[in-house]
Design an enzyme around this catalytic site. Sequence first.
Site, mmCIF file in Angstrom:
data_model
loop_
_atom_site.group_PDB
_atom_site.id
_atom_site.type_symbol
_atom_site.label_atom_id
_atom_site.label_comp_id
_atom_site.label_asym_id
_atom_site.label_seq_id
_atom_site.Cartn_x
_atom_site.Cartn_y
_atom_site.Cartn_z
ATOM 1 N N CYS A 73 66.005 50.263 27.096
ATOM 2 C CA CYS A 73 65.867 51.594 26.504
ATOM 3 C C CYS A 73 66.407 52.653 27.458
ATOM 4 C CB CYS A 73 64.387 51.864 26.209
ATOM 5 S SG CYS A 73 64.069 53.546 25.699
ATOM 6 N N CYS A 79 60.187 58.414 29.533
ATOM 7 C CA CYS A 79 59.054 58.111 28.668
ATOM 8 C C CYS A 79 57.894 57.592 29.509
ATOM 9 C CB CYS A 79 59.504 57.073 27.648
ATOM 10 S SG CYS A 79 58.195 56.361 26.694
ATOM 11 N N CYS A 82 56.947 52.782 29.558
ATOM 12 C CA CYS A 82 57.428 51.562 30.220
ATOM 13 C C CYS A 82 57.737 51.834 31.694
ATOM 14 C CB CYS A 82 58.705 51.070 29.546
ATOM 15 S SG CYS A 82 58.478 50.486 27.879
ATOM 16 N N CYS A 161 61.875 52.895 19.536
ATOM 17 C CA CYS A 161 61.254 52.399 20.766
ATOM 18 C C CYS A 161 61.377 50.885 20.851
ATOM 19 C CB CYS A 161 59.788 52.802 20.765
ATOM 20 S SG CYS A 161 58.811 51.949 21.990
ATOM 21 N N TYR A 313 30.758 45.392 24.025
ATOM 22 C CA TYR A 313 31.971 46.215 23.855
ATOM 23 C C TYR A 313 32.862 45.519 22.815
ATOM 24 C CZ TYR A 313 30.440 47.654 28.546
ATOM 25 O OH TYR A 313 29.710 48.053 29.631
ATOM 26 N N GLU A 334 28.632 47.650 20.155
ATOM 27 C CA GLU A 334 29.764 48.576 20.280
ATOM 28 C C GLU A 334 29.247 49.994 20.072
ATOM 29 O OE1 GLU A 334 33.249 48.812 20.719
ATOM 30 O OE2 GLU A 334 32.980 50.891 20.072
ATOM 31 N N ASP A 388 33.907 42.965 27.336
ATOM 32 C CA ASP A 388 35.307 43.420 27.282
ATOM 33 C C ASP A 388 35.301 44.946 27.349
ATOM 34 O OD1 ASP A 388 37.990 43.816 26.839
ATOM 35 O OD2 ASP A 388 37.980 43.129 24.759
ATOM 36 N N CYS A 415 40.655 45.062 31.197
ATOM 37 C CA CYS A 415 41.980 45.684 31.179
ATOM 38 C C CYS A 415 42.200 46.478 32.465
ATOM 39 C CB CYS A 415 42.160 46.557 29.949
ATOM 40 S SG CYS A 415 40.895 47.809 29.775
#
Length: 477
Positions: A73, A79, A82, A161, A313, A334, A388, A415
Amino acid sequence: MALKKNDEFVIDIEDMSVDGEGIGKYEGMTFFVKDALIGDTVRAKVMKLKKTYGYARLMEILKPSADRVDPVCRFHRQCGGCQIQALSYEKQLEFKQEKVENNLRRIGGFRNIPMEPIIGMEEPFHYRNKAQFPVGKDKEGHIITGFYAGRTHQIIPNRDCALGIPANKEILDIVIDFMETYQIEPYDEMSGTGLVRHILIRAGFQTGELMVCLIINGDELPHQEALIEKLTKIKGMTSISVNRNTKKSNVILGDRTKTIWGQPYITDYIGDVKYQISPVSFFQVNPVQTKAMYDLALEYADLSGGEVLWDLYCGIGTISLFLAQKAEKVYGVEIIPQAIEDARKNAAVNEIQNAEFFVGKAEEILPEFYEKEKAAGKKAYADVIVVDPPRKGCDTKLLETILKMAPSKVVYVSCDSATLARDLKILCGGGYQLKRVRPIDNFCQSTHVEVVTLLQRMSHIREKTNAHSCIRCAPIV
Ligand code: SAH
């Protein structure tokens, strides 16, 4: 002579920060150079100076790193999406594997970490099933849509994208053309005027279904029939809606969605489980890697069918429903009520009867459950607890309750490997052993990485305070 702001200098890049910036040394100072890669020699310009380090902008690559590739890209530097697209995919995976291991070592204090090789993608582009495109105007007054430049709200016009699906461009062309034809104004953040704020597109990768939702600063989309007529010619179009958001804030979606054509949701599958996804639902954006991640969570949980599980979660219950097929009972927790509504609906759609969901904070629901059971003379029981959490990780109160409940396994899906390391240190200090760690590349071309880990309770743990009792055998105190 010491460097000043805006000075240019030549620097060899020798390392990479967790956020993907190149790192090098110049006259004893450490410099962070965004978009520069390990092995590059670059000309850089000083942007910000601190005592021992500084930030510099990449001006020219004098000698490219052997790991540099032609970015797919042309907007990859501007941007915000990425950060490491110019790095070969093989090296991206290596970077993420090391990032996880380093965090576990540095923050968690772990040694001999049972790392398993990162799960990458065969095709690390076009993997996202969702995109939200801001709409605005350029300096000449043309309507544009694309992506925000990193850390700003300046729109970079790009309808194609490389992480998204090909249908994005087709849909965006139709919407922008429609706005131009009927002189429908894009929303202006500064003045709060104009109508169209964002275009949200979602796709079901297994089903081929498509959803378009226009987020508007008002109730009605004028001439919507003309837009519907065009959009419905696209193969797979299933749901078209408008979402009302009249607030002056960065939150994209408002709280009222009106379906103007088709169904209020699209359907997709992860494995054999079917999910109905509305414009506002949370759903993992990379369905291919999500399947790999849930398969791994299932493998780590190693269920035989009779287990009681908690999925904390749980979002719309994706992991809960995936695991419920192999367990006796799953409880999901949650914080967002709408997500739990979706979880219950998805359980019903799949005829899954052994999953129960609670709305609330994991760090309140689980301790309350534990205390209630204790008051009834019972011990809150779980064979496996899956967590999570969002990037900030788990609350200490939750970790303490997990230690008290003492499930034989904890599967921690994360994450953010920094908060993961912090939390695992607490759990392992309380009687668990880190057995397996495997990163998964859900966000190819970015610096983000998911990790699935397995913790196993050591069978006889001596409590620090009482050398003669073990957690499993000890009465509840
Ligand atoms: N396991 C799900 C969602 C993970 S994202 C999936 O794989 O799809 C993390 C989720 O935690 C989000 O849905 C977020 O709303 C929720 N959350 C954030 N803070 C929470 C808290 N304190 N207690 C319970 N859930 C929380």
